[in-house]
Enzyme design. Sequence first.
Site, short mmCIF file in Angstrom:
data_model
loop_
_atom_site.label_atom_id
_atom_site.label_comp_id
_atom_site.label_asym_id
_atom_site.label_seq_id
_atom_site.Cartn_x
_atom_site.Cartn_y
_atom_site.Cartn_z
N GLU A 156 0.83 -1.19 0.00
CA GLU A 156 0.00 0.00 0.00
C GLU A 156 0.87 1.24 0.00
O GLU A 156 0.38 2.34 0.22
CB GLU A 156 -0.96 0.00 1.20
CG GLU A 156 -0.26 0.10 2.54
CD GLU A 156 -1.26 0.07 3.68
OE1 GLU A 156 -1.71 -1.03 4.04
OE2 GLU A 156 -1.61 1.14 4.19
N CYS B 191 -3.17 -4.51 4.35
CA CYS B 191 -2.14 -5.37 4.91
C CYS B 191 -2.14 -6.79 4.37
O CYS B 191 -1.25 -7.56 4.71
CB CYS B 191 -2.25 -5.41 6.43
SG CYS B 191 -1.89 -3.82 7.19
N THR C 211 -11.85 -1.42 14.30
CA THR C 211 -10.88 -2.24 13.56
C THR C 211 -10.68 -3.60 14.23
O THR C 211 -10.06 -4.49 13.65
CB THR C 211 -9.50 -1.56 13.44
OG1 THR C 211 -8.94 -1.41 14.76
CG2 THR C 211 -9.57 -0.21 12.77
N HIS D 35 -1.63 -12.09 10.92
CA HIS D 35 -1.24 -10.70 10.66
C HIS D 35 -0.99 -10.03 12.01
O HIS D 35 -1.72 -10.28 12.97
CB HIS D 35 -2.35 -9.97 9.90
CG HIS D 35 -2.11 -8.50 9.82
ND1 HIS D 35 -0.96 -7.97 9.27
CD2 HIS D 35 -2.83 -7.44 10.25
CE1 HIS D 35 -1.01 -6.65 9.35
NE2 HIS D 35 -2.13 -6.30 9.94
#
Lengths: 380, 133, 348
Positions: free
Chosen positions: C81, C113, C204, C237
């Site tokens: 990104e 991500c 999130t 992640h």
Amino acid sequence: MYVAGVGLTKIDEHWWTSLEYLMTEASLKALDDSGISRVESIYVGSMLSPILQEQSHLGALLAEELGLSGIPAIGVEAASASGAAAVYAGAREIESGRANAVLVVGVDKMSDGMSEEVTAAMMSSERQEYVGFIGATFYSINALIYSLYMDRYNVGQEKIALFPVLCHEHAVNALHAQYPFKIKLETVLNSPYISEPLRRFETTAIADGAAALILVNEETAKKLDVPKTELIIEASTDYLTPFQREDPLWFPAIQLATSKALSRAKLERQDIKILELYDSTSIIAIISLESSGFAERGKAWQLLERGELGLSGALPCNTFGGLKARGHPAGATAVYQIAELHLQLTHRAGKNQVDSAETGLAQSLGGVASTAFTTILKEV
Amino acid sequence: MFRIKIPRYWRHKDFRYRLNAWKCIHCGETHFFKPLICRKCRSREFSRVSLPETGKLLAYTVVRSPPEGFEAQSPYIIGFIELDDGTRILGQLTDCYPEELKQGMRVEATLRKIREDEEDKIIAYCYKFRPKI
Amino acid sequence: MVRMNSVVIVGYGGYVPRYRIKSEEIARIWGRDRSELPVEEKAVAGLDEDTITMAVEAARIAIKRAGISPSRIGAVHVGTESKPYAVKPSGTIVAEAIGAAPRVTAADFEFACKAGTEALQFITSLVDAGRIEYGLAIGADTAQGRPGDALEFTAACGAAAFIIGRNKNEGIAEIEAWTSYVTDTPDFWRREYERYPHHTARFTGDPAYFHHIVNSVKNLLENDGYTLNDIDYAVFHQPNVRFPLVAARLLGIDLEKTKFGMVVGHIGNTYAASSLLGLVKVLDQARPGQRILLASFGSGAGSDSYIIRVLEGIESKRSLAPTLDKFIERKTYIDYAIYAKHRKKILM
């Protein structure tokens, strides 16, 4: 072939003066000095004018400024030795019998550029696609050589830094010099690094200047009642990047040009009584002394320390201050060197006069001795 | 302003990205850019080679008076390196501070940004050397 | 999702830049509480580094391990990104730099991500379909955190590269199964001309990170008939040190299994490289026969999960290049001023 007149402008940052004006001023001084008012051709050496002034075509330009339009006039370039290249071209024209009198000029006006611009412009003597591309400045190349030299010969910086001190001493009474004052060794050693180990006071500054010579053949020389010297010039080249040569600490171009010139002049090294070295940095002067055979490898510093290169030494060197103190206006410098030898041999060197000199030798370098011109002047 | 000239940058990316070079078949001299005739022995036959990525540092210096286009990076380090096949090459040194550098230390090639054009923003990449990991 | 025929990792590599800034230092500047910092320190790219240079570093390490001529790589895809050019694929420069050009396809992927595993999806598919012999998938980022924002503590720089092939004999590990779980969930985004992204704080978490990872992994395990016992390592992640542990707990995975792939505490959240660098770390020490669960997460949002089984080939290939620890241990601390200079946060 003879030098029958010289013209020098003071080396300085000439804010109010243009490149055109400077080269015209030097040319007129040389013409007046020689008593000749018209020449048959012109050669102008400049390294930076196409970059900093965006001005090419200096030959025709100068001819116009001198009211001599119509004669052949050519710009000549060999990086920082452009002035010598102009002398070489003019000399060959006289020697070939094609002209009786030629005007040769070296000019550059570095102060028209900002410091970073000038640094970039000076890199044009290196391979742009390789060395220039990675930002390796001319001084960084010199610095690497300096480092390797000190290492190989176990010589300290305080020995090599004596060279700029010598130059400044000689410039004190030089009317056209950029920096006519003495400096101490401590000042040199404490000056900021440009590119370690190279200190600022071992390098040259931004300078503007123009110098000119009138070259004539034997016939014309006989008719002129002015001081004259005989000139011989030879040249040689080497790879642009010193690190691609077999030994980066040896300048074969200097060795070759010097032997050729001595041979043509029918002289031995011992016959040379006065020397002009191209000290674009202190270390280049040192290696030049060795490569031209005036000192053994790794030992040039001894000549300095023993005072042999001073005005009253065995081999007075850079008698008006050399590149460091007289100044180094890039392409013009070589013509200054030759003009200064001429002044010495015609006994017009004022307080810097070396009386015993009968023959002098000037070395002019393009880049890190990628082009080398050796000019020998003889008293007549 | 010293602009990055795109055709000139692009033309030599094999050398700049991958240390691709040419060697004279007759005398072994390395040429970084495609040669027509050997600068040393004047022979006209060459082979394409990939120069080794590792070598040793022979000397280095720190540029403190940068040229146009390199002001933002200053000060930066220029090194003189001998690659493992004997080829001598100049390159910037990265990922290190001058105090850490020693003559003779092992270094390896890596791809890094060398410059960015101030006006049209094209990024020029090139080999640099860093202490070997 | 369908099981793949034979897709193996033949080379892998991870790269982290040398510089680190401590969370303490960032907290000092913004007057934040020093307790409960999300990571110890994070990796900061050098002045001359960007996503492309880091991608090339990781790719070169992967090629060393793979032991193949780079001209045999038929596809180079970079997930990021923070691509240096909005228009001009990083993949082309990477392909040239490693010697895969010109007989190659190359492009960049974006999925926040999970762009790295996105590239991996595509490369594995090309290999699986027999379209290419070898492919290179890279996740790389020079993530930017808005100054003073919570994410500034973690937004970091790094790259991971994987070379995929078909031949089990050359394989370091086999990709046995994968799945994706993707929804429109606006937890974190950046519009085109904006410098820094926006995020939605606590949103999130459950609706984004946890919802997608948990569902992705559950689907993978159920559909492909794996149990938790089949898994020796779990790599998630890593946006901070806490989230992966919570994800493991939600899935019922023993926390011990997550330990080996955790890198975030030392290097921060390397965005598209994050879960992949965790995988690199595990491959640096895993033994033949062991199975790795890999689950990435990308905001926007989605999670790709994989089951990867280590093969015999790993023992000999691992030592052909530096391990990720060598890069993690290679560190120099910088202060906020130097960090701001490196990350171009100073207005000129």
